[in-house]
Design a protein around this motif. Sequence first.
Motif, PDB file in Angstrom:
ATOM      1  N   ASP A   1      12.138  11.763  64.841  1.00 14.66           N
ATOM      2  CA  ASP A   1      13.058  11.720  65.828  1.00 14.66           C
ATOM      3  C   ASP A   1      13.598  12.786  66.313  1.00 14.66           C
ATOM      4  N   GLY A   2      12.856  13.525  66.849  1.00 14.39           N
ATOM      5  CA  GLY A   2      13.542  14.947  67.404  1.00 14.39           C
ATOM      6  C   GLY A   2      13.965  16.052  66.245  1.00 14.39           C
ATOM      7  N   SER A   3      13.305  16.234  65.186  1.00 14.54           N
ATOM      8  CA  SER A   3      13.812  16.935  64.156  1.00 14.54           C
ATOM      9  C   SER A   3      13.913  18.303  64.484  1.00 14.54           C
ATOM     10  N   LYS A   4      14.668  19.078  64.012  1.00 15.32           N
ATOM     11  CA  LYS A   4      15.263  20.528  64.146  1.00 15.32           C
ATOM     12  C   LYS A   4      14.160  21.530  63.377  1.00 15.32           C
ATOM     13  N   ASP A   5      13.709  20.830  62.156  1.00 13.39           N
ATOM     14  CA  ASP A   5      13.074  21.896  61.511  1.00 13.39           C
ATOM     15  C   ASP A   5      11.376  21.746  61.652  1.00 13.39           C
ATOM     16  N   ASP A   6      10.690  21.892  60.528  1.00 12.66           N
ATOM     17  CA  ASP A   6       9.095  21.800  60.819  1.00 12.66           C
ATOM     18  C   ASP A   6       8.525  20.549  60.465  1.00 12.66           C
ATOM     19  N   THR A   7       9.390  19.497  60.522  1.00 12.94           N
ATOM     20  CA  THR A   7       8.846  17.958  60.394  1.00 12.94           C
ATOM     21  C   THR A   7       7.438  17.872  61.315  1.00 12.94           C
ATOM     22  N   LEU A   8       7.481  18.300  62.436  1.00 16.16           N
ATOM     23  CA  LEU A   8       6.394  17.829  63.554  1.00 16.16           C
ATOM     24  C   LEU A   8       5.149  18.444  62.755  1.00 16.16           C
ATOM     25  N   ASN A   9       5.261  19.816  62.642  1.00 17.21           N
ATOM     26  CA  ASN A   9       3.920  20.459  62.283  1.00 17.21           C
ATOM     27  C   ASN A   9       3.468  19.931  60.615  1.00 17.21           C
ATOM     28  N   VAL A  10       4.352  19.701  59.882  1.00 12.89           N
ATOM     29  CA  VAL A  10       3.951  18.899  58.821  1.00 12.89           C
ATOM     30  C   VAL A  10       3.438  17.421  59.028  1.00 12.89           C
ATOM     31  N   LEU A  11       3.715  16.786  59.948  1.00 11.04           N
ATOM     32  CA  LEU A  11       3.149  15.425  60.331  1.00 11.04           C
ATOM     33  C   LEU A  11       1.806  15.829  60.947  1.00 11.04           C
ATOM     34  N   ARG A  12       1.748  16.637  61.490  1.00 10.12           N
ATOM     35  CA  ARG A  12       0.134  17.039  62.181  1.00 10.12           C
ATOM     36  C   ARG A  12      -0.768  17.372  61.272  1.00 10.12           C
ATOM     37  N   GLU A  13      -0.021  18.200  60.314  1.00  9.92           N
ATOM     38  CA  GLU A  13      -0.964  18.470  59.195  1.00  9.92           C
ATOM     39  C   GLU A  13      -1.552  17.340  58.443  1.00  9.92           C
ATOM     40  N   VAL A  14      -0.620  16.345  58.005  1.00  6.49           N
ATOM     41  CA  VAL A  14      -1.147  15.356  57.123  1.00  6.49           C
ATOM     42  C   VAL A  14      -1.746  14.216  57.892  1.00  6.49           C
ATOM     43  N   ALA A  15      -1.681  14.045  59.110  1.00  5.86           N
ATOM     44  CA  ALA A  15      -2.418  13.320  60.074  1.00  5.86           C
ATOM     45  C   ALA A  15      -3.863  13.695  60.294  1.00  5.86           C
ATOM     46  N   SER A  16      -3.857  15.188  60.252  1.00  5.94           N
ATOM     47  CA  SER A  16      -5.281  15.690  60.056  1.00  5.94           C
ATOM     48  C   SER A  16      -5.931  15.497  58.902  1.00  5.94           C
ATOM     49  N   ARG A  17      -5.075  15.473  57.843  1.00  3.62           N
ATOM     50  CA  ARG A  17      -5.869  15.317  56.402  1.00  3.62           C
ATOM     51  C   ARG A  17      -6.331  13.924  55.981  1.00  3.62           C
ATOM     52  N   PHE A  18      -5.478  12.743  56.619  1.00  2.00           N
ATOM     53  CA  PHE A  18      -5.573  11.469  56.159  1.00  2.00           C
ATOM     54  C   PHE A  18      -5.820  10.633  57.378  1.00  2.00           C
ATOM     55  N   PRO A  19      -7.026  10.055  57.562  1.00  4.15           N
ATOM     56  CA  PRO A  19      -7.366   9.240  58.616  1.00  4.15           C
ATOM     57  C   PRO A  19      -6.372   8.025  58.760  1.00  4.15           C
ATOM     58  N   ASN A  20      -5.631   7.520  57.931  1.00  5.12           N
ATOM     59  CA  ASN A  20      -4.892   6.341  58.113  1.00  5.12           C
ATOM     60  C   ASN A  20      -3.169   7.024  58.200  1.00  5.12           C
ATOM     61  N   VAL A  21      -3.005   8.155  58.677  1.00  6.21           N
ATOM     62  CA  VAL A  21      -1.662   8.681  58.821  1.00  6.21           C
ATOM     63  C   VAL A  21      -1.705   8.779  60.217  1.00  6.21           C
ATOM     64  N   HIS A  22      -0.677   8.239  61.002  1.00  3.85           N
ATOM     65  CA  HIS A  22      -0.488   8.539  62.359  1.00  3.85           C
ATOM     66  C   HIS A  22       0.992   8.737  62.717  1.00  3.85           C
TER      67      HIS A  22
END
Length: 308
Positions: A44-65
């Motif tokens: 929800d428009g995070s100001k920290d590094d949340t989006l990059n962390v989500l990109r990383e976990v989504a690339s690691r786990f196929p069931n994470v979106h």
Amino acid sequence: MRKISIVVPCYNEQETIYPFLEETQKIEQKLKKQLVFDYIFVNDGSKDDTLNVLREVASRFPNVHYLSFSRNFGKEAGLLAGLEAATGDFITVMDADLQDPPELLIDMYTKIQEGYDVVATRRADRKGEPVIRSFFSKMFYKIINAVSNTEMVDGVRDFRLMTRQVVDSILELEEVNRFSKGLFSWVGFDVTYISYENRERVAGETSWNFWSLLKYSMDGFINFSEAPLNLSMWAGGISFIASLLGIITIIIRKLTIGGSVSGWASLVCIILFIGGIQLLALGIIGKYVAKIFLETKKRPVYIIKEKK
């Protein structure tokens, strides 16, 4: 095999995403013979590094979106986006800070199998919460349940397991000004509750403060009760009757005793009192008109900039 979608709204949660997944995946392993897990994180428009962390976990786990908003739209928008994106037979909403115990999913799924449509969680106590916040939270539930036809249970979290039918019913409510605690109750269905002891965040700091919670509670009153409008009406009526009694008193005094009522201070106080009631009534009416105005503009509740 049936699927469960886990909706996780995130705002500045870079420190909690990995711990959350670590704990939730333990439950996933325990239920792997019964359910397929699907994770939907909403940034929800995070100001920290949340989006990059989500990109990383989504690339690691196929069931994470994940879905990432163009800016901060608020938790209600995050909940709506997650529910709209969820494709599971069962859907649950969880916070990433682990204040919602993932291990309860096992008991919640068991209850769902017994025939309930919704299994919600509620805090057995408010341990660790500031005293003032706890007091006002309890008062909110007492007042809202007294003035609204939609019952809202004290201590109930957004963390709940719902069937597909329940979520579809919630999504049919197309209002822009959303108050999910009320909407979850309004749709009805067979609901049961599981209590647990309050937990602290695993990391990071909450984005909720006293004033944001107060504003959120006001949205609850406006969205699910006409009591504020009735209050302004009664205040105006009482003020009008009081002014009539005052006029009669002045007339009787003039005819019996003579002279006028002395003192300009009392007159000023009365004028300020009447004016205050008028402004209060206008303010209450203005809040309802503002909600109508926002609804009629038909703006989207959120805008997605990126998703995976």
